[in-house]
Design a protein around this motif. Structure first.
Motif, PDB file in Angstrom:
ATOM      1  N   TYR A  14      50.868  47.132  51.561  1.00  0.00           N
ATOM      2  CA  TYR A  14      50.908  47.070  50.106  1.00  0.00           C
ATOM      3  C   TYR A  14      49.627  46.523  49.489  1.00  0.00           C
ATOM      4  O   TYR A  14      49.246  46.913  48.388  1.00  0.00           O
ATOM      5  N   ALA A  15      48.983  45.592  50.187  1.00  0.00           N
ATOM      6  CA  ALA A  15      47.808  44.926  49.617  1.00  0.00           C
ATOM      7  C   ALA A  15      46.776  44.653  50.697  1.00  0.00           C
ATOM      8  O   ALA A  15      47.115  44.530  51.868  1.00  0.00           O
ATOM      9  N   VAL A  16      45.546  44.563  50.272  1.00  0.00           N
ATOM     10  CA  VAL A  16      44.469  44.175  51.171  1.00  0.00           C
ATOM     11  C   VAL A  16      43.618  43.127  50.458  1.00  0.00           C
ATOM     12  O   VAL A  16      43.373  43.226  49.253  1.00  0.00           O
ATOM     13  N   VAL A  17      43.229  42.103  51.225  1.00  0.00           N
ATOM     14  CA  VAL A  17      42.392  41.044  50.698  1.00  0.00           C
ATOM     15  C   VAL A  17      41.179  40.908  51.609  1.00  0.00           C
ATOM     16  O   VAL A  17      41.313  40.875  52.833  1.00  0.00           O
ATOM     17  N   SER A  18      40.024  40.821  51.014  1.00  0.00           N
ATOM     18  CA  SER A  18      38.798  40.577  51.769  1.00  0.00           C
ATOM     19  C   SER A  18      37.849  39.777  50.890  1.00  0.00           C
ATOM     20  O   SER A  18      37.824  39.961  49.666  1.00  0.00           O
ATOM     21  N   VAL A  27      38.770  49.511  52.374  1.00  0.00           N
ATOM     22  CA  VAL A  27      39.990  49.441  53.181  1.00  0.00           C
ATOM     23  C   VAL A  27      41.207  49.795  52.327  1.00  0.00           C
ATOM     24  O   VAL A  27      42.054  50.590  52.728  1.00  0.00           O
ATOM     25  N   GLY A  28      41.283  49.209  51.138  1.00  0.00           N
ATOM     26  CA  GLY A  28      42.415  49.479  50.265  1.00  0.00           C
ATOM     27  C   GLY A  28      42.523  50.943  49.885  1.00  0.00           C
ATOM     28  O   GLY A  28      43.618  51.507  49.842  1.00  0.00           O
ATOM     29  N   THR A  29      41.398  51.558  49.628  1.00  0.00           N
ATOM     30  CA  THR A  29      41.391  52.981  49.274  1.00  0.00           C
ATOM     31  C   THR A  29      41.772  53.835  50.477  1.00  0.00           C
ATOM     32  O   THR A  29      42.590  54.753  50.364  1.00  0.00           O
ATOM     33  N   ASN A  30      41.193  53.527  51.637  1.00  0.00           N
ATOM     34  CA  ASN A  30      41.499  54.298  52.851  1.00  0.00           C
ATOM     35  C   ASN A  30      42.963  54.212  53.247  1.00  0.00           C
ATOM     36  O   ASN A  30      43.513  55.158  53.806  1.00  0.00           O
ATOM     37  N   PHE A  31      43.586  53.072  52.979  1.00  0.00           N
ATOM     38  CA  PHE A  31      44.974  52.884  53.382  1.00  0.00           C
ATOM     39  C   PHE A  31      45.936  52.975  52.202  1.00  0.00           C
ATOM     40  O   PHE A  31      47.116  52.661  52.334  1.00  0.00           O
ATOM     41  N   ASN A  32      45.420  53.368  51.045  1.00  0.00           N
ATOM     42  CA  ASN A  32      46.240  53.634  49.874  1.00  0.00           C
ATOM     43  C   ASN A  32      47.117  52.441  49.481  1.00  0.00           C
ATOM     44  O   ASN A  32      48.317  52.590  49.225  1.00  0.00           O
ATOM     45  N   THR A  33      46.511  51.247  49.443  1.00  0.00           N
ATOM     46  CA  THR A  33      47.273  50.056  49.056  1.00  0.00           C
ATOM     47  C   THR A  33      47.371  49.963  47.540  1.00  0.00           C
ATOM     48  O   THR A  33      46.552  50.505  46.812  1.00  0.00           O
ATOM     49  N   LYS A  34      48.383  49.264  47.083  1.00  0.00           N
ATOM     50  CA  LYS A  34      48.601  49.110  45.646  1.00  0.00           C
ATOM     51  C   LYS A  34      47.764  47.973  45.064  1.00  0.00           C
ATOM     52  O   LYS A  34      47.429  47.978  43.893  1.00  0.00           O
ATOM     53  N   ILE A  35      47.446  46.979  45.905  1.00  0.00           N
ATOM     54  CA  ILE A  35      46.641  45.839  45.457  1.00  0.00           C
ATOM     55  C   ILE A  35      45.396  45.759  46.329  1.00  0.00           C
ATOM     56  O   ILE A  35      45.487  45.791  47.560  1.00  0.00           O
ATOM     57  N   ILE A  36      44.247  45.635  45.678  1.00  0.00           N
ATOM     58  CA  ILE A  36      42.969  45.422  46.355  1.00  0.00           C
ATOM     59  C   ILE A  36      42.342  44.221  45.669  1.00  0.00           C
ATOM     60  O   ILE A  36      42.120  44.231  44.454  1.00  0.00           O
ATOM     61  N   LYS A  47      56.158  37.542  45.286  1.00  0.00           N
ATOM     62  CA  LYS A  47      57.239  37.155  46.206  1.00  0.00           C
ATOM     63  C   LYS A  47      57.674  38.272  47.135  1.00  0.00           C
ATOM     64  O   LYS A  47      58.347  38.034  48.124  1.00  0.00           O
ATOM     65  N   ASP A  48      57.300  39.509  46.836  1.00  0.00           N
ATOM     66  CA  ASP A  48      57.723  40.648  47.647  1.00  0.00           C
ATOM     67  C   ASP A  48      56.763  40.991  48.789  1.00  0.00           C
ATOM     68  O   ASP A  48      57.012  41.921  49.544  1.00  0.00           O
ATOM     69  N   ILE A  49      55.676  40.244  48.897  1.00  0.00           N
ATOM     70  CA  ILE A  49      54.669  40.553  49.912  1.00  0.00           C
ATOM     71  C   ILE A  49      54.697  39.497  51.011  1.00  0.00           C
ATOM     72  O   ILE A  49      54.644  38.299  50.733  1.00  0.00           O
ATOM     73  N   ASP A  50      54.784  39.944  52.251  1.00  0.00           N
ATOM     74  CA  ASP A  50      54.586  39.067  53.396  1.00  0.00           C
ATOM     75  C   ASP A  50      53.170  39.282  53.908  1.00  0.00           C
ATOM     76  O   ASP A  50      52.456  40.167  53.445  1.00  0.00           O
ATOM     77  N   VAL A  51      52.756  38.492  54.873  1.00  0.00           N
ATOM     78  CA  VAL A  51      51.339  38.422  55.225  1.00  0.00           C
ATOM     79  C   VAL A  51      51.085  38.829  56.669  1.00  0.00           C
ATOM     80  O   VAL A  51      51.780  38.387  57.582  1.00  0.00           O
ATOM     81  N   PHE A  52      50.087  39.642  56.837  1.00  0.00           N
ATOM     82  CA  PHE A  52      49.579  40.059  58.146  1.00  0.00           C
ATOM     83  C   PHE A  52      48.124  39.619  58.173  1.00  0.00           C
ATOM     84  O   PHE A  52      47.311  40.132  57.389  1.00  0.00           O
ATOM     85  N   ILE A  53      47.793  38.656  59.022  1.00  0.00           N
ATOM     86  CA  ILE A  53      46.443  38.087  59.046  1.00  0.00           C
ATOM     87  C   ILE A  53      45.643  38.706  60.186  1.00  0.00           C
ATOM     88  O   ILE A  53      46.000  38.561  61.356  1.00  0.00           O
ATOM     89  N   CYS A  54      44.592  39.394  59.813  1.00  0.00           N
ATOM     90  CA  CYS A  54      43.700  39.991  60.810  1.00  0.00           C
ATOM     91  C   CYS A  54      42.269  39.853  60.305  1.00  0.00           C
ATOM     92  O   CYS A  54      41.660  40.804  59.847  1.00  0.00           O
ATOM     93  N   THR A  55      41.802  38.639  60.350  1.00  0.00           N
ATOM     94  CA  THR A  55      40.481  38.310  59.836  1.00  0.00           C
ATOM     95  C   THR A  55      39.716  37.508  60.874  1.00  0.00           C
ATOM     96  O   THR A  55      40.146  37.404  62.024  1.00  0.00           O
ATOM     97  N   ARG A  56      38.645  36.914  60.472  1.00  0.00           N
ATOM     98  CA  ARG A  56      37.847  36.113  61.409  1.00  0.00           C
ATOM     99  C   ARG A  56      38.711  35.001  62.012  1.00  0.00           C
ATOM    100  O   ARG A  56      39.496  34.363  61.301  1.00  0.00           O
ATOM    101  N   HIS A  57      38.563  34.783  63.290  1.00  0.00           N
ATOM    102  CA  HIS A  57      39.400  33.811  63.997  1.00  0.00           C
ATOM    103  C   HIS A  57      39.342  32.420  63.385  1.00  0.00           C
ATOM    104  O   HIS A  57      40.363  31.718  63.341  1.00  0.00           O
ATOM    105  N   LEU A  58      38.189  32.016  62.888  1.00  0.00           N
ATOM    106  CA  LEU A  58      38.064  30.672  62.317  1.00  0.00           C
ATOM    107  C   LEU A  58      38.919  30.491  61.061  1.00  0.00           C
ATOM    108  O   LEU A  58      39.243  29.369  60.693  1.00  0.00           O
ATOM    109  N   ASP A  59      39.296  31.583  60.416  1.00  0.00           N
ATOM    110  CA  ASP A  59      40.103  31.508  59.198  1.00  0.00           C
ATOM    111  C   ASP A  59      41.603  31.580  59.453  1.00  0.00           C
ATOM    112  O   ASP A  59      42.395  31.342  58.543  1.00  0.00           O
TER     113      ASP A  59
END
Length: 98
Positions: A14-18, A27-36, A47-59
């Motif tokens: 649903y969303a991508v954050v970078s 990324v948001g455009t390629n994966f057709n997310t609603k929130i970028i 409240k409807d979004i859960d989180v999938f973390i795949c970023t730099r290990h230190l974060d």
């Protein structure tokens, strides 16, 4: 991320954050997310979004703790934490519910 598309019948990306706005848009455009966005707090406010973390290990640990504090279900790629102090903070988050 391409692997996540295979599970589109189970969940929606649903969303991508970078931190990098160009990367977020690509990324948001390629994966057709609603929130970028570049502001992860926008995700915490929804409240409807859960989180999938795949970023730099230190974060990872910081984002896990912030997500949990905001009531999110969290999936984080490994490692959960890169240092003992952060790992103990995650452990302490769950201890307070005992």
């Amino acid at each position: 991320m391409p692997n996540l598309q295979r599970w589109s019948n189970i969940f929606e990306l649903y969303a991508v954050v970078s931190k990098d706005p160009v990367k977020a848009k690509n990324v948001g455009t390629n994966f057709n997310t609603k929130i970028i966005t570049t502001d992860y707090k926008e995700i915490y406010e929804n409240k409807d979004i859960d989180v999938f973390i795949c970023t730099r290990h230190l974060d990872h640990a910081k984002l896990v703790i912030n997500s949990l504090k905001n009531g999110k279900h969290v999936f984080v790629e490994r490692p959960l934490s890169t240092d003992l102090d952060s790992l103990l903070k995650i452990k302490d988050f769950f201890k307070k519910d005992d």
